[in-house]
Design a protein around this motif. Structure first.
Motif, PDB file in Angstrom:
ATOM      1  N   ALA B  15      21.355  12.447   4.832  1.00 49.74           N
ATOM      2  CA  ALA B  15      20.316  12.837   5.778  1.00 49.74           C
ATOM      3  C   ALA B  15      19.101  11.922   5.786  1.00 49.74           C
ATOM      4  N   THR B  16      19.245  10.712   5.242  1.00 50.55           N
ATOM      5  CA  THR B  16      18.077   9.839   5.196  1.00 50.55           C
ATOM      6  C   THR B  16      17.776   9.258   6.574  1.00 50.55           C
ATOM      7  N   PRO B  17      16.573   9.540   7.105  1.00 48.38           N
ATOM      8  CA  PRO B  17      16.236   8.943   8.393  1.00 48.38           C
ATOM      9  C   PRO B  17      15.943   7.455   8.230  1.00 48.38           C
ATOM     10  N   ALA B  18      16.064   6.719   9.308  1.00 47.90           N
ATOM     11  CA  ALA B  18      15.769   5.282   9.270  1.00 47.90           C
ATOM     12  C   ALA B  18      14.298   5.082   8.926  1.00 47.90           C
ATOM     13  N   ASP B  21      11.822   5.538  11.677  1.00 45.99           N
ATOM     14  CA  ASP B  21      11.549   6.926  12.051  1.00 45.99           C
ATOM     15  C   ASP B  21      10.545   7.558  11.096  1.00 45.99           C
ATOM     16  N   ILE B  22      10.621   7.147   9.843  1.00 46.81           N
ATOM     17  CA  ILE B  22       9.652   7.663   8.879  1.00 46.81           C
ATOM     18  C   ILE B  22       8.257   7.114   9.188  1.00 46.81           C
ATOM     19  N   ARG B  25       6.971   9.157  11.980  1.00 48.41           N
ATOM     20  CA  ARG B  25       6.598  10.491  11.491  1.00 48.41           C
ATOM     21  C   ARG B  25       5.288  10.445  10.739  1.00 48.41           C
ATOM     22  N   ASN B 181       7.608  11.928   3.922  1.00 42.98           N
ATOM     23  CA  ASN B 181       7.632  11.057   5.099  1.00 42.98           C
ATOM     24  C   ASN B 181       6.397  10.168   5.214  1.00 42.98           C
ATOM     25  N   ARG B 204      11.358  -2.025  14.169  1.00 39.96           N
ATOM     26  CA  ARG B 204      12.366  -1.163  13.525  1.00 39.96           C
ATOM     27  C   ARG B 204      13.092  -1.936  12.413  1.00 39.96           C
ATOM     28  N   THR B 213       9.477   3.115   2.543  1.00 39.22           N
ATOM     29  CA  THR B 213       9.427   4.577   2.545  1.00 39.22           C
ATOM     30  C   THR B 213       9.189   5.118   1.133  1.00 39.22           C
ATOM     31  N   ASP B 231      10.551  19.903   8.157  1.00 38.44           N
ATOM     32  CA  ASP B 231      10.648  19.091   9.358  1.00 38.44           C
ATOM     33  C   ASP B 231      10.602  20.010  10.572  1.00 38.44           C
TER      34      ASP B 231
END
Lengths: 286, 280
Positions: B15-18, B21-22, B25, B181, B204, B213, B231
């Motif tokens: 479930a690690t977001p890119a 994206d962090i 956030r 995040n 990105r 992160t 979240d």
């Protein structure tokens, strides 16, 4: 300048080994001020100051060491310490290789110990020919070890700074060197030892915002770019014309961040004088 | 090194977001800001102003409060909630006077043996003409130097953006906590992409490559602890997170306060000497 401690230093008297001379004898360099081209070897022998306009050539770390350190007294430390690629950052390894080849240096700083007019000193010289003198983990590590060595040997430290700031290809490994070098300076300072920082063109970003501005005494070469943020970033942020001497040594001096602006020709004399003022027992040697 | 909240590898891959994206956030307006944390975690928080030199700076909030009855000095970079507030706070980008105010309060904390708790949330130190004139680089250098030898506990919590030197100036500490995040970076991903690839749109890719992160930095040993977030993470949802963080801070500050100041400084210096050096 009043000469307190013996005769004036004669510049450019160190001989250059024949092999080195031959190898570089035809390489030309252009004066950044007036644009005239000169043989690199000639530039080196006349102290990297332009004979036509008195402009300053960009100096390599080796040339700077030759200019500041008494002949045959320099012992390099951590020669082998070289950058790795801690983040596995794209293209960084190739870039490092290229810069190593071009500059003949494994990293953006050369550290060691030597005599300045007879005063034993730990010296670090950054070289803007290696990735704009940017500070990565190995750069920081060498500087930290230099201060640690100076603590053990109870020596003063001189850092000749030239850097575009923290090296972004090493991310936090680079940024954290600002903290690590600050800790190293503080430990050295706590022992009552002298640290002189010399700001040369260009000193910016994370290096200015750490050890470059932490000297007991801060000297700067005339006309050097010294600042935190890049000029373009500032212009985009504030949308106003910046004064002509903005972020120059003279600007830093006027605003109180530099003790003295010292011409390149007098730097060794000034450093040796400051070293003697902190340790009058230093042997005077020509 | 604290490993209590290290995520298991399985969790990470699932479930690690890119990284990008962090970053997005971490920059969200709806996230709690420093004053939200301060209001929830400390009693009787009292704001103190002024750098005693050129002015004050609302991009850095400073004062004294009680953490479960114990007096602590609190510093926080505050971006601002509404547009007017953001403008007044310079979007959380401190001027030299902000760092000077922070240093004044750190020295004051040392005198009264109060622990210092910093909340980091800034795009970076302000890059402007006046900021350069007043020595932006010199004050960050001074702050790092001061924190290197401050004889009182320092715990820093990165709550959103950890923007380069301006963030680091409040993050040389005994214990670095990162919200799940949040990120901490040598340069903004946009800036990195613009310089390296002449294309800010590749932010990105830059974010991914910079390993910025909380999870990355915990893995590489720069962050000591990660605090999980719901979240989405908004002020309305924040109460359990604040309670969790408060508990962690009480434990950590308690342990650090029991350490003799000289030993504390030595341990902090050792931590930085071991960190991120080249082993070559």
């Amino acid at each position: 300048m009043i000469n307190l401690f013996g005769k004036k230093e004669k510049p450019g008297k160190s001989p250059i080994p024949l092999g080195e001379f031959k190898e570089h004898s035809l390489e030309m360099v252009r004066c950044p001020e007036c644009g005239k081209s000169l043989l690199r070897e000639v530039v080196r022998r006349i102290g990297s100051v332009c004979p036509f306009c008195s402009g300053y050539f960009r100096m390599t770390a080796r040339d700077r060491i030759r200019q500041l350190i008494d002949e045959d007294t320099f012992l390099e430390l951590d020669e082998e310490t070289a950058a790795r690629n801690p983040l596995d950052f794209p293209d960084y390894r190739d870039r490092l290789m290229r810069h190593r080849e071009q500059s003949g240096l494994p990293e953006a700083v050369v550290t060691g110990v030597g005599d300045i007019s007879g005063c034993r000193t730990a010296l670090g010289v950054m070289d803007s020919h290696f990735m704009m003198g940017s500070m990565g983990s190995a750069t920081g590590e060498k500087i930290v070890r230099l201060f640690d060595y100076a603590c053990e040997q109870r020596l003063p430290v001189i850092m000749v700074c030239a850097s575009g700031g923290a090296r972004m290809q090493e991310g936090m490994f680079a940024l954290s060197q600002m903290a690590r070098t600050s800790v190293a300076v503080s430990r050295h300072s706590r022992q009552g030892l002298l640290y002189i920082s010399v700001l040369t063109h260009p000193t910016t970003g994370g290096v200015t915002a750490s050890f470059a501005m932490q000297g007991d005494i801060i000297l700067a070469e005339p006309g050097a770019l010294v600042g935190f943020a890049g000029k373009r970033v500032i212009e985009q942020t504030v949308r106003e014309e910046l004064p002509e001497n903005f972020q120059k040594s003279e600007f830093q001096f006027d605003n109180g961040f530099v003790d003295a602006i010292v011409p390149r020709e007098s730097l060794k004399a000034m450093l040796s004088r400051l070293l003697r003022l902190h340790d009058p027992s230093c042997a005077v040697r020509e | 090194m604290n490993t209590e909240s290290r995520p298991t590898p399985g969790e990470e891959s699932a479930a690690t977001p890119a990284a990008w994206d962090i970053v997005l956030r971490a920059r969200l307006d709806t996230r709690p800001q420093a004053l939200d944390y301060i209001g929830a975690l400390f009693d009787a928080f009292t704001v103190l102003e002024g750098d005693r030199c050129t002015g004050t700076d609302s991009a850095v909030v400073g004062g004294i409060g009680l953490l479960s009855g114990r007096p602590v000095t609190v510093l926080g970079q505050q971006k601002g909630a509404t547009l007017d507030d953001k403008i007044a706070r310079n979007f959380g980008m401190p001027h030299p006077r902000g760092f000077r105010k922070a240093m004044r309060l750190m020295r004051q904390a040392e005198k009264f043996r109060r622990p210092v708790i910093c909340f980091v949330d800034t795009p970076g130190a302000y890059p402007g003409r006046e900021a350069e004139q007043r020595g932006q680089a010199a004050v960050i250098a001074e702050s790092l130097y001061l924190l290197s030898e401050l004889r009182t506990p320092v715990v820093t919590v990165v709550i959103g953006e950890g923007g380069s030197g301006g963030a680091l100036a409040l993050a040389l500490c005994d214990h670095l906590i990162m919200m799940e995040n949040s990120f901490f970076s040598v340069i903004s991903p946009e800036g990195c992409a613009a310089i390296l690839w002449k294309d800010a749109a590749r932010a990105r890719d830059a974010a991914q490559s910079l390993k910025l992160t909380a999870r990355d930095l915990h893995g590489s040993g720069f962050a000591d602890e990660i605090v999980p977030e719901p979240d989405p993470f908004t002020v309305a949802e924040a109460e359990p997170v604040f309670a969790d963080l408060k508990k962690r801070l009480i434990t950590r500050i308690g342990a650090l306060s029991a350490t003799e100041p000289g030993e504390l400084v030595e341990a902090r210096q050792r931590k930085y000497m071991k960190m991120g050096g080249s082993k070559a």
